[in-house]
Scaffold this motif. Structure first.
Motif, short mmCIF file in Angstrom:
data_model
loop_
_atom_site.label_atom_id
_atom_site.label_comp_id
_atom_site.label_asym_id
_atom_site.label_seq_id
_atom_site.Cartn_x
_atom_site.Cartn_y
_atom_site.Cartn_z
N VAL A 55 5.43 54.77 38.90
CA VAL A 55 6.85 54.66 39.21
C VAL A 55 7.44 53.31 38.79
O VAL A 55 8.61 53.24 38.38
N GLU A 56 6.66 52.23 38.85
CA GLU A 56 7.21 50.92 38.49
C GLU A 56 7.49 50.79 37.00
O GLU A 56 8.24 49.90 36.58
N LYS A 57 6.91 51.66 36.19
CA LYS A 57 7.09 51.56 34.74
C LYS A 57 8.56 51.61 34.34
O LYS A 57 8.98 51.00 33.34
N TYR A 58 9.38 52.31 35.11
CA TYR A 58 10.78 52.50 34.76
C TYR A 58 11.71 51.49 35.42
O TYR A 58 12.92 51.70 35.48
N GLY A 59 11.14 50.39 35.92
CA GLY A 59 11.95 49.39 36.61
C GLY A 59 13.11 48.86 35.80
O GLY A 59 14.18 48.54 36.35
N ARG A 60 12.94 48.76 34.48
CA ARG A 60 14.01 48.20 33.65
C ARG A 60 15.04 49.24 33.24
O ARG A 60 16.14 48.87 32.79
N THR A 61 14.71 50.51 33.36
CA THR A 61 15.63 51.55 32.89
C THR A 61 16.31 52.31 34.02
O THR A 61 17.42 52.82 33.84
N LEU A 62 15.68 52.37 35.20
CA LEU A 62 16.29 53.15 36.28
C LEU A 62 17.65 52.62 36.73
O LEU A 62 18.49 53.42 37.17
N PRO A 63 17.94 51.29 36.65
CA PRO A 63 19.28 50.84 37.05
C PRO A 63 20.40 51.54 36.28
O PRO A 63 21.49 51.75 36.83
N GLY A 64 20.14 51.90 35.03
CA GLY A 64 21.17 52.58 34.25
C GLY A 64 21.56 53.92 34.84
O GLY A 64 22.75 54.29 34.83
N PHE A 65 20.60 54.65 35.40
CA PHE A 65 20.90 55.92 36.05
C PHE A 65 21.56 55.70 37.41
O PHE A 65 22.48 56.43 37.79
#
Length: 312
Positions: A55-65
């Motif tokens: 789950v932490e892998k998307y830390g940089r991209t999840l804010p966009g969603f």
């Protein structure tokens, strides 16, 4: 649900999330990560991660969603991340049967219901997560639209191995070598094993350095190469899915023009006949366009969110 660890240092995000332990019907303990706040007025994205991911892998991209008004629930599949291992070697990418992943999906759906995550729900899957996601859509997962990046609807193997990959992996399973590694990297993380210049994931050096830091800071969540059994099961599931019609759920799919991990023809064939389907070949992108250069990632997030809003 019992609270599980969520490593914001590894995720490199200021977004406030939570993680929980959940259990499948066959008693495998999994971890889910959840990000949901007052911005989540458009519903929830079920994020199906790829092989090796967590789950932490998307830390940089999840804010966009999140900024677009969506909550997110993500999962560590069995055998990876902080979820229970299903092989004797904790660093081996392994599964007994691809259908086992649907037990993980069922537990994830139960968790989303228990947490009363806002509806409607949408599905986003990457690579292996898109393979699992397609099966889930066919089985009737309660989402109103879906999006996939680099969907693993066929697996690319070196041309000289293509004729023997299936029978060789099947033989390995039959003679008790299903937990043998398929690649020489064995249990090492791909980002540590492979230099940026020759990696097949992303053209964005800062993102790749982010992956290396994650592997260094959070080794317990990482796995290496897949097993012979995973390969056999993956090839078999791709073949099974190819014979099934696409579900009546709107879908948009993206694949990098330089993706050498999944077979583009299988994606093109399916998306060309998918009702309410859209397909984009992403220029100057490799296997993970969502984690490629910022302009590429931002555009995909915008397009996916617009597609979800359109079909809400």
């Amino acid at each position: 649900m019992e609270t599980a660890p969520l490593n914001n240092e590894v995720a490199e995000t200021d977004e406030v999330g939570a993680a929980y332990w959940i259990n499948t019907e066959d008693k495998v303990r999994l971890r889910v990560g959840v990000w949901c706040d007052e911005r989540a007025v458009r519903g929830t994205i079920l994020l199906f991660t790829g092989r090796t991911e967590f789950v932490e892998k998307y830390g940089r991209t999840l804010p966009g969603f999140l900024e677009q008004g969506f909550a997110i629930i993500s999962i560590d599949w069995r055998g990876q991340g902080l979820s229970d291992r299903v092989a004797s070697d904790a660093h081996l990418g392994h599964v007994h049967h691809f259908s086992d992943y649907q037990k993980d999906v069922a537990a994830m759906i139960d968790a989303a219901r228990s947490l009363n995550l806002p509806k409607p729900w949408y599905l986003f899957g990457h690579s292996m997560g898109a393979n699992i996601g397609l099966r889930s859509l066919i089985d009737g997962i309660p989402v109103v639209a879906s999006a996939f990046t680099a969907p693993m609807w066929s697996i690319t193997v070196p041309s000289f191995l293509e004729p023997v990959a299936r029978p060789l992996s099947r033989l390995a399973v039959m003679v008790g070598l299903g937990e043998m590694y398929t690649k020489s990297q064995k249990g090492r993380s791909y980002a540590i094993h492979k230099p940026f210049e020759s990696n097949s994931i992303t053209n964005d050096r800062p993102m790749y350095e982010f992956f290396i830091r994650q592997a260094t800071l959070f080794p317990e969540a990482h796995i290496g190469a897949p097993s012979m059994r995973w390969l056999y099961e993956g090839l078999t599931e791709c073949d099974r899915l190819s014979k099934l019609r696409s579900p009546e759920v709107p879908c948009t799919a993206f694949v990098g023009v330089d993706d050498v991990t999944v077979g583009r023809k299988a994606i093109e064939d399916r998306m060309s006949s998918w009702r309410d389907g859209a397909f984009t070949i992403v220029d100057d992108a490799k296997h993970d366009p969502l984690c490629d250069r910022p302009n590429i990632s931002k555009k995909i997030i915008q397009d996916v969110c617009a597609f979800f809003r359109q079909h809400s």
